[in-house]
Enzyme design. Structure first.
Site, mmCIF file in Angstrom:
data_model
loop_
_atom_site.group_PDB
_atom_site.id
_atom_site.type_symbol
_atom_site.label_atom_id
_atom_site.label_comp_id
_atom_site.label_asym_id
_atom_site.label_seq_id
_atom_site.Cartn_x
_atom_site.Cartn_y
_atom_site.Cartn_z
ATOM 1 N N GLY A 190 39.164 33.979 40.165
ATOM 2 C CA GLY A 190 39.650 35.956 39.422
ATOM 3 C C GLY A 190 40.986 36.046 40.042
ATOM 4 O O GLY A 190 41.919 34.805 40.171
ATOM 5 N N LEU A 214 42.897 36.521 37.672
ATOM 6 C CA LEU A 214 44.064 35.931 36.784
ATOM 7 C C LEU A 214 45.461 36.139 36.768
ATOM 8 O O LEU A 214 45.634 36.954 36.211
ATOM 9 C CB LEU A 214 43.199 35.617 35.366
ATOM 10 C CG LEU A 214 41.665 35.769 36.123
ATOM 11 C CD1 LEU A 214 41.410 35.707 34.080
ATOM 12 C CD2 LEU A 214 41.504 33.972 36.328
ATOM 13 N N HIS A 215 46.071 35.235 36.808
ATOM 14 C CA HIS A 215 47.515 34.556 35.761
ATOM 15 C C HIS A 215 47.340 33.971 35.622
ATOM 16 O O HIS A 215 46.622 33.381 34.325
ATOM 17 C CB HIS A 215 48.892 34.067 37.294
ATOM 18 C CG HIS A 215 47.767 33.144 37.919
ATOM 19 N ND1 HIS A 215 47.935 31.933 37.316
ATOM 20 C CD2 HIS A 215 47.541 33.346 39.539
ATOM 21 C CE1 HIS A 215 47.590 31.192 37.812
ATOM 22 N NE2 HIS A 215 47.323 31.924 39.469
ATOM 23 N N HIS A 218 45.868 30.370 34.964
ATOM 24 C CA HIS A 218 44.472 30.701 34.465
ATOM 25 C C HIS A 218 44.627 30.700 33.390
ATOM 26 O O HIS A 218 43.486 29.799 32.565
ATOM 27 C CB HIS A 218 43.851 31.311 35.063
ATOM 28 C CG HIS A 218 44.274 31.304 36.289
ATOM 29 N ND1 HIS A 218 44.393 32.665 36.946
ATOM 30 C CD2 HIS A 218 43.032 31.551 37.884
ATOM 31 C CE1 HIS A 218 44.194 32.926 38.514
ATOM 32 N NE2 HIS A 218 42.937 31.639 39.266
ATOM 33 N N ASP A 262 46.441 22.932 42.434
ATOM 34 C CA ASP A 262 46.116 22.706 43.667
ATOM 35 C C ASP A 262 45.115 20.984 43.996
ATOM 36 O O ASP A 262 44.016 20.944 43.138
ATOM 37 C CB ASP A 262 43.873 23.704 43.467
ATOM 38 C CG ASP A 262 44.900 24.821 43.465
ATOM 39 O OD1 ASP A 262 44.525 25.012 44.634
ATOM 40 O OD2 ASP A 262 44.764 25.458 42.991
ATOM 41 N N GLN A 321 42.211 19.083 45.355
ATOM 42 C CA GLN A 321 41.201 19.603 45.318
ATOM 43 C C GLN A 321 40.701 19.268 43.888
ATOM 44 O O GLN A 321 39.934 18.980 43.512
ATOM 45 C CB GLN A 321 41.335 21.603 44.662
ATOM 46 C CG GLN A 321 40.450 21.889 43.632
ATOM 47 C CD GLN A 321 40.481 23.233 44.330
ATOM 48 O OE1 GLN A 321 40.131 24.692 44.762
ATOM 49 N NE2 GLN A 321 40.782 24.405 42.551
HETATM 50 O O1 PAF Z 1 40.445 27.068 41.976
HETATM 51 C C1 PAF Z 1 39.916 28.148 42.828
HETATM 52 O O2 PAF Z 1 39.828 29.363 41.498
HETATM 53 C C2 PAF Z 1 38.847 27.723 43.240
HETATM 54 O O3 PAF Z 1 38.929 26.781 44.035
HETATM 55 C C3 PAF Z 1 37.431 26.764 42.467
HETATM 56 C C4 PAF Z 1 37.426 25.555 41.715
HETATM 57 C C5 PAF Z 1 37.682 27.984 41.089
HETATM 58 C C6 PAF Z 1 36.218 27.491 43.212
HETATM 59 O O4 PAF Z 1 35.963 29.002 43.516
#
Ligand code: PAF
Length: 289
Positions: free
Chosen positions: A33, A35-36, A39, A164, A167
């Site tokens: 959430g 959001l920008h 996203h 990220d 990630q």
């Molecule tokens: O990148 C994110 O916003 C979070 O790490 C994710 C992938 C939604 C997991 O909570």
């Protein structure tokens, strides 16, 4: 016109998912959430590619350490839903696209019900370097929630922002290792006009700190220039930066495919984490040499 539904309960989500059926191509955008445009760019790409899209808004406690910002992480559901609605109106005017937003409001129990006991983590170097050094359990928290959301939604393609980057690669590895039939699509970083990468954490910065934060993208650009013009100076440039300014958490240039140390590959990435006041920002720049 797209058809937007908001669900707050896991049961509702699972019901909708089973009604969608198994032979439908599904896009999924997981978020926390606040959001920008970063996203929204993931959603726009999903709207281009799928007729059915799931979008989650869930601040995952498992990826925050006790000393981190879980409780003060910005929760802006109403504004988030307006942004999603606007993107849907703009980007799927004449398509019959179904967008399902899963936004569990009543705490974590909809994603991790009482008794939930499983953790998913990717081992090896990729989970030990860069952000993992100062956030030791963070990525296990991410892969645990992403795996759980994947199990609930069973998407065809899941969209992740490349800000990220670590990630994204760890989620890719988890998906491969667990034989999940899901494509992980990394999407380019979205930046403000001044070059700062969009991040929910930018909201914590004062006007003065925001100016200081520009050191991060500027330094990554300097590294890019060095690599393209006089790579032999790179090592000294980075070690000087780290020595001179203790606000750097890390600054590294690695192989972009697997974050292994540089070897002669063409696709490389400069990554940095920089502290401004109490806020830790990350950014990266892909470089082709
Ligand atoms: O990148 C994110 O916003 C979070 O790490 C994710 C992938 C939604 C997991 O909570």
């Amino acid at each position: 016109m797209s058809y937007l539904q908001v669900v707050t309960k896991a049961d509702e989500l699972l019901k909708i998912r089973s009604e969608v059926g198994d032979d439908v191509d599904i896009g999924f955008v997981p978020t926390m959430g606040n959001l920008h445009q970063g996203h929204i760019s993931l959603l726009e790409e999903a709207l281009n590619n799928h007729k059915v899209i799931f979008f989650s808004i869930f601040v995952n406690p498992k990826q925050f350490a006790p000393n981190e910002d879980y409780s003060k992480y910005p929760r802006t559901l109403r504004e988030d839903l307006e942004k999603i609605e606007r993107a849907c109106e703009r980007d799927c005017k004449d398509k019959n696209t179904q967008v399902v937003v899963f936004a569990p409001e009543d705490g974590v129990g909809e994603v991790f019900p009482k008794g939930y006991a499983t953790s998913i983590s990717v081992g090896g170097r990729i989970s030990e370097i860069l952000c993992a050094k100062s956030r030791p359990n963070h990525f296990a928290g991410v892969t645990t929630v992403v795996y759980r959301l994947f199990a609930m939604i069973r998407p065809t393609v899941a969209y992740f922002g490349m800000k990220d980057y670590q990630q994204m690669l760890i989620v890719k590895k988890m998906t491969e290792d667990m034989l999940l039939d899901i494509i992980i699509k990394g999407m380019p970083i979205v930046r403000d006009n001044d070059g700062l990468a969009l991040s929910s954490r930018n909201a914590y910065l004062t006007a003065e700190e925001r100016k200081v934060a520009l050191i991060l993208p500027k330094t990554l650009n300097e590294i890019k220039k060095l690599i393209l013009e006089s790579e032999s100076e790179l090592e000294k440039f980075i070690s000087d930066k780290l020595l001179q300014d203790k606000r750097w958490d890390y600054l590294q240039v690695l192989n972009a495919n697997d974050l292994q140390p540089l070897n002669r590959e063409k696709e490389i990435i400069a990554l940095g984490a920089f502290r401004v006041g109490n806020t830790r920002l990350i950014d990266n720049l892909l470089i082709y040499r």
